[in-house]
Design a protein around this motif. Structure first.
Motif, mmCIF file in Angstrom:
data_model
loop_
_atom_site.group_PDB
_atom_site.id
_atom_site.type_symbol
_atom_site.label_atom_id
_atom_site.label_comp_id
_atom_site.label_asym_id
_atom_site.label_seq_id
_atom_site.Cartn_x
_atom_site.Cartn_y
_atom_site.Cartn_z
ATOM 1 N N PHE A 72 -10.170 4.899 4.560
ATOM 2 C CA PHE A 72 -9.943 5.139 3.148
ATOM 3 C C PHE A 72 -11.186 5.622 2.429
ATOM 4 C CE2 PHE A 72 -6.230 2.036 2.931
ATOM 5 C CZ PHE A 72 -5.334 3.068 2.980
ATOM 6 N N ASN A 111 -14.275 -1.061 -0.456
ATOM 7 C CA ASN A 111 -13.388 -2.173 -0.705
ATOM 8 C C ASN A 111 -12.278 -2.242 0.328
ATOM 9 O OD1 ASN A 111 -12.631 -4.337 -2.214
ATOM 10 N ND2 ASN A 111 -11.335 -3.157 -3.602
ATOM 11 N N SER A 112 -12.445 -1.581 1.457
ATOM 12 C CA SER A 112 -11.305 -1.550 2.368
ATOM 13 C C SER A 112 -11.434 -2.567 3.499
ATOM 14 C CB SER A 112 -11.054 -0.146 2.894
ATOM 15 O OG SER A 112 -12.070 0.222 3.778
ATOM 16 N N LEU A 113 -12.496 -3.377 3.449
ATOM 17 C CA LEU A 113 -12.575 -4.481 4.405
ATOM 18 C C LEU A 113 -12.314 -5.782 3.653
ATOM 19 C CD1 LEU A 113 -15.792 -3.369 6.305
ATOM 20 C CD2 LEU A 113 -13.440 -3.091 7.043
ATOM 21 N N ASN A 114 -11.607 -6.676 4.313
ATOM 22 C CA ASN A 114 -11.300 -7.965 3.708
ATOM 23 C C ASN A 114 -12.599 -8.752 3.485
ATOM 24 O OD1 ASN A 114 -10.524 -10.605 3.174
ATOM 25 N ND2 ASN A 114 -8.706 -10.472 4.454
#
Lengths: 331, 636
Positions: free
Chosen positions: B96, B101-104
């Motif tokens: 993305f 912000n695409s990793l938990n």
């Protein structure tokens, strides 16, 4: 690790500050409690007999010595669990009075608070998981509706329906019907009967905040990039909802829950008054209306310490739940 | 066989409270096995929506409203979530936008690999050795295995992006969608990641759809480039051909935004205007209102995507020319572009180099202390930096992230005090100012921020945003302030101003917002403006517009500007002199062309090499460890 040490340090520092303030504030207030009591007894206009004043002072155990010495005595007394004598329940000590009230509150409010948090979190997470479905609408609208009802009205309604009309449960008090407090079956079942209605009233209103908070947080986290990526990864809906949704959404609620737990010690004045329940809330009301300073002061101290401990525990829990705070604090 | 076939695909946003928007309109294309296809377009053109539609990740109110997506011969347009799950990641994966912000955030990198493997036993095996496999994947993207134990917040932006890339390749997918994978990263880091990506793609042979607004990168990376405008594909050509000659005027406009900053004369173009409102029907060509070469027929006739050259184009002019695209090719480049901004080697007719400086920074240093337990570490963010700002002149401050650029901006604006050295504004010592004096001083030094989206309060109107500095610094209120706010908007090219005064920032495009931010900086009639990467968040097609605006303001108002950037091209266009900062030390400074033309510092040379030059082979990297730019930010 440093994170937890720092938190513990903060806790001890605030605890000391709270205890000290609790000592200072009444002493900084103008007026003399003995004088106040006497004036009330004799009427305002009449002169106060110095001997009487002295007698009342003795009775109250009014402190002497300078402020520092008093502070030392105060800390010593605290360490030994001595909080003085209650004016209202003279000659019982504050410790006795509180000791009688605290189990009632702890059990009733503690159990309902924990249950409320649990129910609220689960329902909120469910609503977020099924957002924009009928289940979500029912949960969200339902809790918003119940939230608008005045608490006392709800409680009175419960009393009216279940205690007065149906006569399923007693209408107030902590126990009765011939049982005496003690470790026996009769007393426990009786106390349980008495706790159903106040407990129910707390359980109806308690979860609302948690439901709405959890739902909104979780809807937001599920909209984040990582949740979208989790979907793209083909993870199961369950895994996404739990690990990428609820797990993150619950974080802000943990602090709120801790504060709620901490305030248990202060009791819930409204519930205990309506149901005439012999807990800390009612005690606080009595203490305030009777100007029972030692009792009031101790109750305030209890509440403060309760909130502090709960906050500390929340910080600790937060450290485990959210790896981000550990680091930010350390840096 | 074609791996991914998109036919006639339309996506519509139907929000409850406003008109439906056709974000993707009858898009048709295919991607072959192992092909690297670029998808180019400015923000809001529908490219990310198209990407999400292909991955079947659209969420309400967006939905596929027509056409089909076929993957490997299987129609996936209407599969439900359970049928899609085995396909996801194992066949189609994605990285993305910028992955910040695409990793938990609450689980380790290892766990994010583990749940991916666990969800796909058919692709990963029943009991995959997570540590071995994830470790291998991380090494593939030049990360150490120890990253597995880390949480996302412990990684720098570039490292996170590498993790996201490794994650995307975890199950050896056949198709990877890259949605602006490097936007927001330091240029040099960007380069490293893209190079590695291309290498891996060649080695592993997966097909890629690379979505970006960064034309240079797309041109360099892709075999074939598609250009999207207002929800439609307007051009589709092999990358090499597109560099040679663009078929569509919009592509020409985009390509015109690049130039070599070392040239004697640098010329960049922009496409004026903004994309059409897609909630309404349009009869003619959607690009017509912004098109510099449109003819009458463009207004009434909607062009089809027709074969042209070795590709396709959607333009009446291309359609009508006997020799494909010849018509466009004959028009001189500058004429077929909407607007041109150029800088040549001659000094600007602005403030001269010997005018009295308004601001003198002398031997300034700034040290930060961070306490960690009992230890105290000191970081020298800025070390012995000296320069002067003169009226009507622009000084560019160039350096990578963490080089101290922003610290200097904070020192000049008085937000922080230097640890050593002096800063003088005319006769005032800035570094010793206190409260009231500081407030008075701030009137003279204003900031233009990087991100126009967060620099304006989203709940307040433009008139309010401009009214605040007018009231605080000039004591203007009511009608007088409104009048002045309108004038300011006209100054920055938002005209007629009445149309903008009562709008909320959310109703404006990125470029318009940045103009408002500039207008706000102008409000108290400052003598110095500090512009902190004012164009890096904007679409390429409008960057030159903002550069032109800044240039005009500096010239007309005799403002001294400190232009902070890592974009040497814009520095070349705007600045009279360039200062290069590396780890807080000024390593180079001098007249713009001199510094850029004969860059000596390794970082400056890497920055130059990082500027995409479509069609020209990139220069080799100066010898430097590749990960130097990616140190984990200390305690941020």
């Amino acid at each position: 690790m440093t994170y937890f040490v720092r938190r513990a340090g903060f806790f001890l520092a605030t605890l000391w500050a709270a205890v000290t303030l609790n000592f200072l504030i009444p002493r900084l207030q103008p007026g003399d409690p003995a004088q106040a009591i006497l004036s009330r007894l004799t009427g305002k206009s009449q002169a106060v007999d110095p001997a009487q004043l002295e007698a009342v002072r003795k009775m109250l155990g009014a402190p002497d010595g300078n402020l520092l010495a008093q502070y030392g005595d105060y800390l010593g007394a605290l360490a030994h669990g001595q909080f003085g004598i209650s004016y209202t329940y003279y000659p019982y000590t504050v410790t006795d009075v509180i000791g009688d009230a605290i189990p009632w509150t702890l059990v009733l409010v503690g159990v309902t608070q924990i249950l409320s948090f649990f129910i609220g979190t689960v329902l909120g997470a469910w609503a977020a998981y099924r957002r924009n479905t009928r289940a979500d609408s029912w949960i969200t609208l339902g809790s918003t509706f119940v939230g608008t009802l005045p608490f006392f009205w709800l409680a009175l309604l419960l009393i009216f329906v279940f205690a007065i009309t149906l006569r399923w449960f007693p209408d107030g008090g902590g126990y009765g019907g011939g049982s005496q407090p003690g470790w026996n079956w009769l007393f426990f079942s009786d106390a349980f009967q008495h706790s159903v209605l106040p407990g129910l009233s707390l359980l109806i209103t308690g979860p609302i905040g948690w439901i709405l908070g959890m739902r909104n947080n979780m809807v937001q986290t599920l909209g984040e990039d990582y949740a979208r990526l989790a979907r793209a990864k083909g993870l199961s809906r369950r895994r996404i909802a739990l690990t990428y949704g609820a797990r993150i959404a619950i974080l802000p609620n943990v602090t709120g829950f801790a504060i709620a737990l901490g305030s248990i010690l202060g009791g819930t004045v409204l519930v205990e008054t309506i149901f005439n329940y012999p807990g800390m809330g009612r005690l606080l009301l009595e203490a305030v209306s009777n100007k029972d300073f030692p009792l009031m002061q101790t109750l305030f101290l209890f509440t403060t310490v309760g909130v502090l401990i709960a906050n500390f525990l929340a910080d600790v829990a937060y450290g485990f739940l959210d790896p981000r705070v550990r680091r930010t604090e350390a840096a | 066989m074609t791996l991914l076939e998109v036919e006639n695909l339309s996506v519509t946003y139907s929000p409850r409270d406003s008109a439906a928007v056709r974000a993707v309109d009858k898009v048709d294309f295919g991607i072959e096995e192992g092909e690297f296809v670029g998808l180019l377009g400015e923000s809001g053109c529908g490219k990310s929506t198209l990407g999400h539609a292909i991955l079947r990740l659209l969420e309400k109110p967006a939905a596929i409203t027509g056409g089909s997506i076929t993957f490997d011969g299987r129609d996936i347009t209407h599969l439900d979530e359970d049928e899609l799950r085995p396909l996801r990641w194992a066949d189609l994966s994605t990285v993305f936008q910028s992955s910040m912000n695409s990793l938990n955030p609450v689980i380790t990198v290892r766990e994010q690999f583990a749940d991916t493997f666990a969800a796909h036993p058919e692709a990963a095996g029943d009991r995959p050795d997570v540590d071995a496999r994830a470790g291998e994947l991380l090494e593939m993207v030049s990360l150490g295995r120890d990253v597995l134990r880390r949480y996302p917040h412990e990684l720098s932006g570039g490292m996170k992006q590498r993790v996201a890339l490794a994650l995307a390749l975890a199950l050896r997918p056949r198709f990877v969608l890259l949605d602006e994978p490097t936007t927001g990263l330091d240029v040099v880091v960007q380069r490293d990641i893209l190079d590695r990506l291309r290498e891996l793609q060649r080695k592993l042979g997966f097909a890629v759809l690379f979505i970006s607004h960064d034309l240079g990168t797309v041109m360099e990376m892709a075999d074939r480039v598609m250009v999207m405008y207002a929800g439609e594909i307007v051009e589709d050509q092999p990358a090499g051909d597109m560099i040679e000659s663009q078929l569509h005027p919009y592509s020409a406009g985009l390509l015109g935004s690049y130039a070599d900053p070392r040239d004697e004369v640098v010329q960049v173009a922009f496409v004026p205007g903004r994309p059409p409102d897609l909630s309404r029907e349009h009869a003619g060509c959607l690009f017509e209102p912004r098109c510099p070469v449109s003819v009458d027929a463009c207004r009434t006739e909607h062009p089809e995507l027709l074969p042209a050259g070795r590709g396709q184009a959607r333009c009446l002019l291309v359609e009508q020319s006997p020799d494909d695209g010849a018509l466009l090719r004959d028009v001189a480049p500058t004429d077929r572009l909407g607007g041109v901004f150029s800088a040549d080697s001659e000094p600007r007719a602005r403030g001269a180099a010997d005018t009295e400086p308004v601001m003198v920074v002398d031997g300034v240093g700034k040290t930060y202390r961070t306490k960690r337990g009992v230890r105290t570490t000191t970081t020298r963010a800025v070390d012995d930096v000296s320069f002067a700002l003169r009226p009507g002149r622009v000084s560019a401050l160039v350096g990578q992230s963490g080089s101290g650029k922003t610290t200097i901006a904070r020192l000049i604006t008085g937000v922080e005090r230097p640890s050593s050295g002096t800063i003088r504004f005319k006769d005032t010592r800035v570094d010793t100012l206190r409260r009231r004096a500081m407030r008075r001083y701030r009137r003279h030094v204003q900031l233009v921020f990087q991100d126009p989206f967060s620099a304006l309060n989203p709940t307040r109107t433009i008139a309010y945003a401009l009214g605040r500095p007018l009231r605080n610094h000039l004591g203007m209120t009511g009608e007088q302030a409104r009048q002045r706010a309108a004038e300011l908007l006209e100054t920055v090219g938002l005209s007629p101003a009445e149309q903008y005064l009562d709008k909320l920032p959310g109703q404006l495009s990125g470029g318009q917002r940045q103009r408002v931010v500039i207008a706000r900086a102008l409000a108290p009639q400052p003598e110095v403006i500090v512009a902190d990467e004012p164009i890096s968040m904007l679409d390429v097609s409008i960057r030159a517009e903002i550069v032109e605006l800044l240039d005009r303001l500096v010239r007309e108002r005799g403002i001294a500007m400190l232009y902070i950037t890592h974009d040497l091209l814009s520095a070349r266009l705007l600045a009279d002199e360039v200062m290069v900062l590396n780890q807080g030390v000024m390593v180079e400074h001098g007249p713009t062309l001199e510094v850029i033309g004969q860059a000596r510092d390794a970082y400056t040379r890497r920055l130059l090499a990082a500027i995409p030059r479509p069609g020209r082979s990139r220069e080799s990297w100066p010898d430097e460890p590749p990960n130097e730019a990616e140190r984990v930010p200390a305690g941020s």
